[in-house]
Motif scaffolding. Structure first.
Motif, PDB file in Angstrom:
ATOM      1  N   LEU A   4       0.826  -1.200   0.000  1.00  0.00           N
ATOM      2  CA  LEU A   4       0.000   0.000   0.000  1.00  0.00           C
ATOM      3  C   LEU A   4       0.860   1.250   0.000  1.00  0.00           C
ATOM      4  O   LEU A   4       1.919   1.301   0.653  1.00  0.00           O
ATOM      5  N   TYR A   5       0.398   2.262  -0.722  1.00  0.00           N
ATOM      6  CA  TYR A   5       1.008   3.590  -0.679  1.00  0.00           C
ATOM      7  C   TYR A   5       0.121   4.447   0.206  1.00  0.00           C
ATOM      8  O   TYR A   5      -1.108   4.507   0.019  1.00  0.00           O
ATOM      9  N   ILE A   6       0.728   5.099   1.194  1.00  0.00           N
ATOM     10  CA  ILE A   6      -0.004   6.008   2.081  1.00  0.00           C
ATOM     11  C   ILE A   6       0.496   7.421   1.805  1.00  0.00           C
ATOM     12  O   ILE A   6       1.673   7.738   2.030  1.00  0.00           O
ATOM     13  N   PRO A  32       7.056  -3.931   8.828  1.00  0.00           N
ATOM     14  CA  PRO A  32       7.053  -2.556   9.348  1.00  0.00           C
ATOM     15  C   PRO A  32       6.564  -1.542   8.309  1.00  0.00           C
ATOM     16  O   PRO A  32       6.484  -1.830   7.115  1.00  0.00           O
ATOM     17  N   PHE A  33       6.228  -0.334   8.817  1.00  0.00           N
ATOM     18  CA  PHE A  33       5.869   0.789   7.946  1.00  0.00           C
ATOM     19  C   PHE A  33       7.160   1.471   7.503  1.00  0.00           C
ATOM     20  O   PHE A  33       8.053   1.743   8.316  1.00  0.00           O
ATOM     21  N   ALA A  40       4.296   7.024   2.852  1.00  0.00           N
ATOM     22  CA  ALA A  40       4.789   5.814   3.519  1.00  0.00           C
ATOM     23  C   ALA A  40       4.310   4.595   2.741  1.00  0.00           C
ATOM     24  O   ALA A  40       3.410   4.692   1.898  1.00  0.00           O
ATOM     25  N   PHE A  41       4.933   3.429   3.048  1.00  0.00           N
ATOM     26  CA  PHE A  41       4.535   2.175   2.429  1.00  0.00           C
ATOM     27  C   PHE A  41       4.336   1.130   3.507  1.00  0.00           C
ATOM     28  O   PHE A  41       4.976   1.169   4.565  1.00  0.00           O
ATOM     29  N   VAL A  42       3.444   0.166   3.234  1.00  0.00           N
ATOM     30  CA  VAL A  42       3.272  -0.967   4.126  1.00  0.00           C
ATOM     31  C   VAL A  42       2.692  -2.117   3.309  1.00  0.00           C
ATOM     32  O   VAL A  42       1.966  -1.899   2.340  1.00  0.00           O
ATOM     33  N   ASP A  43       3.051  -3.357   3.706  1.00  0.00           N
ATOM     34  CA  ASP A  43       2.521  -4.539   3.032  1.00  0.00           C
ATOM     35  C   ASP A  43       1.329  -5.082   3.790  1.00  0.00           C
ATOM     36  O   ASP A  43       1.307  -5.086   5.033  1.00  0.00           O
ATOM     37  N   CYS A  44       0.328  -5.566   3.041  1.00  0.00           N
ATOM     38  CA  CYS A  44      -0.818  -6.258   3.624  1.00  0.00           C
ATOM     39  C   CYS A  44      -0.745  -7.729   3.225  1.00  0.00           C
ATOM     40  O   CYS A  44      -0.235  -8.061   2.156  1.00  0.00           O
ATOM     41  N   PRO A  45      -1.278  -8.622   4.055  1.00  0.00           N
ATOM     42  CA  PRO A  45      -1.137 -10.062   3.777  1.00  0.00           C
ATOM     43  C   PRO A  45      -1.942 -10.528   2.562  1.00  0.00           C
ATOM     44  O   PRO A  45      -1.578 -11.529   1.946  1.00  0.00           O
TER      45      PRO A  45
END
Length: 564
Positions: A4-6, A32-33, A40-45
């Motif tokens: 995801l891109y935040i 982690p974020f 910011a970036f983060v992965d979702c399952p």
């Protein structure tokens, strides 16, 4: 994994702040974020978690005074022709969405995604990357009925597969059966946990169900929490049109009942009758205990030459009513055919056989009805031979030009071919003109077909209300020396024309003849009124031309004997 891109992240925000939001909203995330300056970036399952994050956070959560934006992270190298559009109004008509997407390029597919949200989500594929980029720029954040659209790229499947290493692609898999061509050619995809209900409604009630500018159908979808697709462009000329309703069983039932109530009210309001003051129809209803409605005469077009009789009652009652109606219809048919045998045509100067209004082998259709127009009619030239070509300028609402032309000019081409006429849209005389001119060149039969379809198209596309007659203005040019014959002594002829045809006929005074020594006659009215007025005026002009034809000299050919 789904990255995801935040966006719109405050400089004060930390990884812990973002993690707190995800935990509070119970959104799973992996790893982690990665916080940068402003984003910011983060992965979702999985895809479900990514969708949940976008829906609950984007535009809804504020961090240090900034509203966060969340979308699928797609590197530039993987940005393709495919995108996802979220937060679409739940009651939005599929046709409206099709039209909006088509503004930016050729839509190859459009699939609805099942989500837990009240608003709709679709995956769209354009024919080219630049078209998708333009749609992204124009649609993302744009307002539609108080809903801000959210648009994000879906990664290129090939590029994503290469980097996936067997762990599954990033992005979104297609849901349901993909559709080829324009999404308008397919039925609306199902909503989550919906049940499709398909019903047939008489064509003449479609306008009332849609309402002016779609207001009625929007209210139905809101009140019943349904998605309703009216297939009004299918089976042109059919007596009935299908409607598909997607909702829960209760929603389908409520939508169906509301539509039936609208049709019932419309049937009562039209007050269509058989027999003097409707006595024949009322008697059949009283004798059989049924309710009988008949489609309006004004709904007849070249594509739809039938009136529809609807009988509501028990099976026994309906059969009895049908038997009595068939007896009346047969009596009327025989009477009409006998009357037609005594008159050459319903509108002077038109060859009914050329129009295809009646089968050539029908009883009462004598030889004069199946070949050339009868003697003296304006179906041929003033001096005999093939029908003359006429020019008519028909004024339509400027907003209707697109509907008449059709996508890439297909509709106007088909109309021209069908009618056998030349049909062109004249350029607007002024920038803000509310009317445009359709120039139609062709024989009387071609004029009838072309104008009939244009009147019908304006009704179909709701440029006139469901109970509103389509009245247009038509201009024809006549020789200046013949204008007086159209007006008549003291306006007698033009007054008789108006009384006979129910059209408004105006010959403007003090006109300056054009380079061909012609002046304009204006005709205003509904379709059949306009047609009858045009034919009557052409009949007057034919008489004038015959009177001006030089008489044969004594040395000329002797007159041909009249056929007996």
């Amino acid at each position: 994994m789904n990255k995801l891109y935040i966006g719109n992240v405050s400089a004060e925000a930390s990884e812990e702040d973002l993690e707190t939001i995800f935990e509070r909203l119970k959104i799973p995330h992996s790893g982690p974020f990665l916080v940068k300056t402003g984003y910011a970036f983060v992965d979702c399952p999985d895809e479900k978690a990514a969708n949940l994050a976008i829906e609950r956070i984007s535009g809804n959560e504020e961090l240090f005074g900034k509203v966060l934006e969340v979308a699928i992270s797609v590197p530039k190298s993987q940005r393709s022709c495919k995108m996802q559009i979220r937060n679409i109004p739940p009651h939005m008509q599929w046709e409206v969405l099709d039209g909006m997407l088509a503004q930016y390029g050729t839509v190859e597919s459009c699939e609805q995604v099942n989500t837990d949200t009240e608003t709709a989500v679709v995956n769209v594929r354009y024919a080219a990357k630049d078209q998708a980029r333009l749609a992204m720029e124009k649609l993302n954040g744009s307002m539609m009925e108080n809903f801000a659209l959210k648009v994000s790229y879906i990664p290129d499947e090939t590029a994503a597969a290469e980097g996936a290493s067997g762990r599954g692609r990033r992005g979104f898999n297609a849901r349901g059966t993909p559709r080829s061509g324009s999404p308008g050619q397919g039925a609306r995809p199902k909503m989550q946990s919906d049940i499709p209900l398909r019903m047939l409604v008489p064509t003449q009630f479609v306008g009332a169900i849609i309402g002016k500018e779609g207001a009625t159908i929007r209210n139905i979808t809101k009140q019943t929490h349904s998605k309703i697709d009216i297939h009004r462009k299918e089976n042109a000329g059919a007596a009935e049109k299908p409607i598909t309703i997607h909702s829960t069983p209760e929603g389908c039932l409520n939508a169906c009942m509301t539509i039936m109530e609208i049709m019932q009210k419309e049937a009562v309001d039209t007050k269509l009758l058989i027999g003097k003051e409707g006595r024949n129809l009322k008697k059949i209803e009283q004798d059989t205990g049924t309710k009988i409605t008949i489609s309006a005469l004004l709904d007849l077009t070249v594509y739809n030459l039938e009136r529809t009789i609807t009988i509501n009652g028990t099976l026994k009652e309906s059969n009895k009513a049908l038997e009595e109606l068939m007896t009346k219809i047969m009596e009327s048919y025989e009477s009409d055919m006998a009357a037609m045998n005594l008159q050459s045509n319903l509108i002077p100067g038109l060859n009914l056989n050329a129009l295809g209004l009646f089968p050539s082998g029908a009883p009462g259709m004598g030889p004069s009805m199946s070949g050339m127009p009868p003697h003296g009619a304006h179906g041929g030239s003033a001096y005999g031979g093939q029908p003359e070509s006429e020019t008519v300028h028909l004024f339509i609402p400027a907003l209707a030009v697109g509907a008449i032309i059709g996508k890439q000019g297909q509709h106007i081409k088909q109309l021209s071919h069908f009618a056998g006429a030349s049909i062109k849209i004249a350029p607007a005389e002024e920038k803000d003109s509310i009317q445009r001119v359709v120039i139609i060149i062709g024989t009387p039969e071609a004029q009838f077909k072309a104008q009939c379809r244009i009147f019908g198209k304006l009704k179909e596309e709701n440029f006139f209300g469901p109970k509103e007659e389509v009245k247009l203005e038509a201009h024809i040019k006549v020789p200046s020396f013949a204008a007086g014959r159209v007006i008549g002594k003291g306006g007698k002829t033009v007054n008789e024309l108006q009384n006979l045809t129910c059209a408004e006929v105006v010959v403007p005074r003090d006109q300056t003849p054009d380079e061909n020594d012609q002046v304009i006659v204006k005709i205003i009215g509904h379709f059949f009124a306009c047609q009858l007025a045009q034919r009557k005026i052409q009949e007057i002009l034919a008489q004038v031309r015959r009177q001006q034809q030089p008489k044969p000299t004594s040395g000329g050919q002797p007159p041909q004997p009249r056929r007996k």
